[in-house]
Design a protein around this motif. Structure first.
Motif, PDB file in Angstrom:
ATOM      1  N   ASN A 126       0.845  -1.186   0.000  1.00 31.21           N
ATOM      2  CA  ASN A 126       0.000   0.000   0.000  1.00 31.21           C
ATOM      3  C   ASN A 126       0.884   1.240   0.000  1.00 31.21           C
ATOM      4  N   ARG A 127       0.672   2.108  -0.993  1.00 34.01           N
ATOM      5  CA  ARG A 127       1.450   3.348  -1.091  1.00 34.01           C
ATOM      6  C   ARG A 127       0.625   4.575  -0.702  1.00 34.01           C
ATOM      7  N   ILE A 128      -0.661   4.388  -0.476  1.00 31.34           N
ATOM      8  CA  ILE A 128      -1.528   5.530  -0.162  1.00 31.34           C
ATOM      9  C   ILE A 128      -1.194   6.008   1.250  1.00 31.34           C
ATOM     10  N   ALA A 129      -0.735   7.249   1.346  1.00 35.11           N
ATOM     11  CA  ALA A 129      -0.202   7.753   2.612  1.00 35.11           C
ATOM     12  C   ALA A 129      -1.277   8.293   3.544  1.00 35.11           C
ATOM     13  N   ASN A 130      -2.401   8.713   2.992  1.00 35.56           N
ATOM     14  CA  ASN A 130      -3.454   9.332   3.796  1.00 35.56           C
ATOM     15  C   ASN A 130      -4.619   8.361   3.964  1.00 35.56           C
ATOM     16  N   GLY A 131      -4.933   8.025   5.209  1.00 37.69           N
ATOM     17  CA  GLY A 131      -6.001   7.067   5.490  1.00 37.69           C
ATOM     18  C   GLY A 131      -7.365   7.546   5.045  1.00 37.69           C
ATOM     19  N   HIS A 132      -7.601   8.857   5.062  1.00 39.67           N
ATOM     20  CA  HIS A 132      -8.888   9.404   4.619  1.00 39.67           C
ATOM     21  C   HIS A 132      -9.021   9.301   3.094  1.00 39.67           C
ATOM     22  N   THR A 133      -7.894   9.479   2.401  1.00 40.79           N
ATOM     23  CA  THR A 133      -7.893   9.280   0.947  1.00 40.79           C
ATOM     24  C   THR A 133      -8.221   7.834   0.618  1.00 40.79           C
ATOM     25  N   LEU A 134      -7.612   6.909   1.353  1.00 40.96           N
ATOM     26  CA  LEU A 134      -7.863   5.478   1.141  1.00 40.96           C
ATOM     27  C   LEU A 134      -9.335   5.158   1.376  1.00 40.96           C
ATOM     28  N   ARG A 135      -9.917   5.735   2.421  1.00 39.86           N
ATOM     29  CA  ARG A 135     -11.343   5.501   2.704  1.00 39.86           C
ATOM     30  C   ARG A 135     -12.215   6.026   1.553  1.00 39.86           C
ATOM     31  N   GLU A 136     -11.858   7.182   1.028  1.00 36.36           N
ATOM     32  CA  GLU A 136     -12.609   7.782  -0.080  1.00 36.36           C
ATOM     33  C   GLU A 136     -12.575   6.862  -1.305  1.00 36.36           C
ATOM     34  N   VAL A 137     -11.400   6.312  -1.588  1.00 33.92           N
ATOM     35  CA  VAL A 137     -11.234   5.416  -2.744  1.00 33.92           C
ATOM     36  C   VAL A 137     -12.017   4.128  -2.533  1.00 33.92           C
ATOM     37  N   ILE A 138     -11.912   3.547  -1.335  1.00 35.14           N
ATOM     38  CA  ILE A 138     -12.615   2.294  -1.033  1.00 35.14           C
ATOM     39  C   ILE A 138     -14.126   2.474  -1.200  1.00 35.14           C
ATOM     40  N   ASN A 139     -14.653   3.602  -0.728  1.00 31.72           N
ATOM     41  CA  ASN A 139     -16.098   3.853  -0.846  1.00 31.72           C
ATOM     42  C   ASN A 139     -16.546   3.874  -2.306  1.00 31.72           C
ATOM     43  N   LEU A 140     -15.721   4.477  -3.174  1.00 32.55           N
ATOM     44  CA  LEU A 140     -16.067   4.527  -4.601  1.00 32.55           C
ATOM     45  C   LEU A 140     -15.994   3.139  -5.234  1.00 32.55           C
TER      46      LEU A 140
END
Length: 496
Positions: A126-140
């Protein structure tokens, strides 16, 4: 689906851990894969219920998509209270989920989905550094569904676009991508069939294998119309037909994922350096009816690797060509992309391998590709060699080689790439060996006379003298007079 992926891409570009198309494609890939796996498991569970059998989940409950990525309320909406986000989500993904998925590589059943999961996640982090960004992507991604065949087909198309983006990034990412119009045209010529085993010794992201799979599976892809395959043929296609080897870790991971996301249930892809194997050790079970390849070229191999081949060379393209000649089954057929140098190189090693190709195989067609096919990561001009072993399988005249020079209507650039439409005339002409302004025949005896130089020199093209316009001539004269006047003034100043 493509709109959502574009939105995810835009979100990831803002993350500090993501740098370029290679990174965002890789990160979208692992998230898409886990969602696909969850939908796939739902299908398996349903099948088990219909067959009155117990079903054992591939992933432990804690690591299932529904548990960590998208827990739902009774109303079927995201359970915001129990859905991890921020640093909690990053900690779980990095410290628990990925180590768990990587542990699957210890599975001994090569054909199992578990083994493939281990193979994918062994080389991805996993290279995504921001957990909120990861949550946003997962939701989509959670909004996507892969429960219908049409959904999976659309996913395959989207994934090909991601791989293309990686290839367009240039540099080392070029190893991921051979232009799909070129792959499609090559597969159309070779025409792999049900119950044939298909092999790519440098499979990268598995473009040739996926295209072969779709070529056999669909009678008409534009109408989503499947071919009339028997249960036995379909099972063979999904589990026993497709074989590949790949040396680069990330290419291997992306290739396995590409095949699984196209519903190839058991991709027989091995992470290895194909050239490590002595070609004298290749057994009958390692010979294939169809070989399709775009092997790496321009590389240099150590003497230890060269010793695995009867004709030693440090050029990777020549070693791969020898490997392929040895791996082709009787009555099999092959298409390989090679750099221009393979055709005209006249060192002993190149002459020896080309002589073997012409004397012991049926070289049937040389497709000369235009410069720029592999831009932006390589400007090398390339050709496709089509040949068979034993009975001629592609075209009829064994004594002559059919040459075709592909000339697109515009110069190829990064922003104006090769298109499938550019192959339209070639695909019509090659079977009949139709002679056009862009095609011609060369007898195999002629190759012997010119010391096995296979260069594609179109005899139909006459050199045209380019005549200048009157305006260009006048401008040139004016420029010359101006230069002469400058010299004259300079001379005058010296003589004063």
């Amino acid at each position: 689906m493509q709109n959502k992926i574009n939105k995810i891409t835009d979100i990831l570009r803002r993350d500090d851990g993501i740098s370029g198309a290679m990174h965002y494609s890789e990160q979208i890939s692992w998230i898409l894969f886990l969602k696909f796996l969850d939908d796939y498991e739902e299908e398996l569970k349903l099948e088990a219920i219909l067959d009155a059998k117990n079903y054992k989940s591939i992933l432990e409950e804690k690591f299932s998509w529904k548990a960590w990525a998208a827990p739902k309320t009774n109303e079927g909406k995201l359970d915001v209270k129990n859905a991890l986000s921020g640093s909690d989500l990053l900690s779980f993904v990095n410290n628990e989920l990925f180590p768990y998925l990587k542990s699957f590589k210890d599975n001994e059943n090569f054909k199992s989905i578990e083994y493939k999961i281990g193979g994918i996640f062994e080389f991805i982090d996993n290279r995504i550094a921001n957990g909120h960004t990861l949550r946003e992507v997962i939701n989509l991604v959670d909004e996507l569904s892969f429960s219908k065949e049409s959904d999976v087909f659309a996913l395959g198309e989207v994934y090909e676009k991601l791989l293309k983006d990686m290839g367009s990034d240039g540099g080392n990412s070029g190893e991921f991508y051979t232009p799909r119009p070129l792959i499609k045209a090559i597969v159309e010529v070779i025409n792999p069939k049900a119950k044939e085993r298909i092999y790519d010794p440098a499979c990268g992201s598995c473009g040739f294998l996926v295209e072969s799979f779709l070529h056999i599976l669909y009678e008409d892809r534009t109408k989503n119309k499947k071919a009339n395959l028997s249960v036995e043929e379909l099972e063979f296609l999904q589990n026993e037909a497709l074989f590949g080897k790949e040396k680069t870790p990330l290419s291997y991971a992306m290739g396995v994922m590409n095949m699984i996301l196209h519903e190839v249930k058991s991709p027989n892809i091995i992470k290895t350096n194909t050239l490590n194997k002595k070609i004298t050790d290749i057994t009958q079970s390692e010979r294939y009816e169809v070989i399709l390849a775009n092997p790496p070229f321009g590389g240099k191999e150590k003497e230890q690797i060269q010793n695995n081949f009867p004709v030693k060379s440090n050029a990777t393209e020549l070693l791969f060509l020898q490997h392929i000649l040895k791996s082709l089954n009787n009555n099999g057929r092959c298409a390989i992309i090679v750099p221009e140098g393979v055709l005209f190189q006249n060192s002993n090693a190149f002459i020896s391998v080309k002589k073997d190709l012409l004397e012991n195989f049926n070289l049937e067609c040389v497709l000369s590709l235009p410069s720029g096919v592999f831009l932006p990561y390589s400007a090398v001009k390339t050709n496709v060699l089509f040949f068979s072993k034993g009975k001629s399988c592609i075209c009829s005249d064994d004594d002559k080689v059919y040459y075709y020079e592909l000339i697109p209507p515009f110069k190829l650039t990064k922003n104006k790439p090769l298109e499938y439409a550019h192959f339209k005339e070639f695909l019509k002409c090659y079977k009949e060996r139709k002679i056009t302004a862009n095609s011609w025949l060369v007898s195999k005896k002629e190759f012997e006379e010119r010391n096995y130089d296979l260069s594609a020199k179109n005899p139909n093209l006459k050199e045209e003298k380019i005549l200048r316009t009157s305006e260009e001539i006048l401008n040139s004269l004016e420029e010359n007079l101006k230069t002469q006047q400058e010299y004259l003034n300079e001379l005058k100043s010296i003589l004063k």
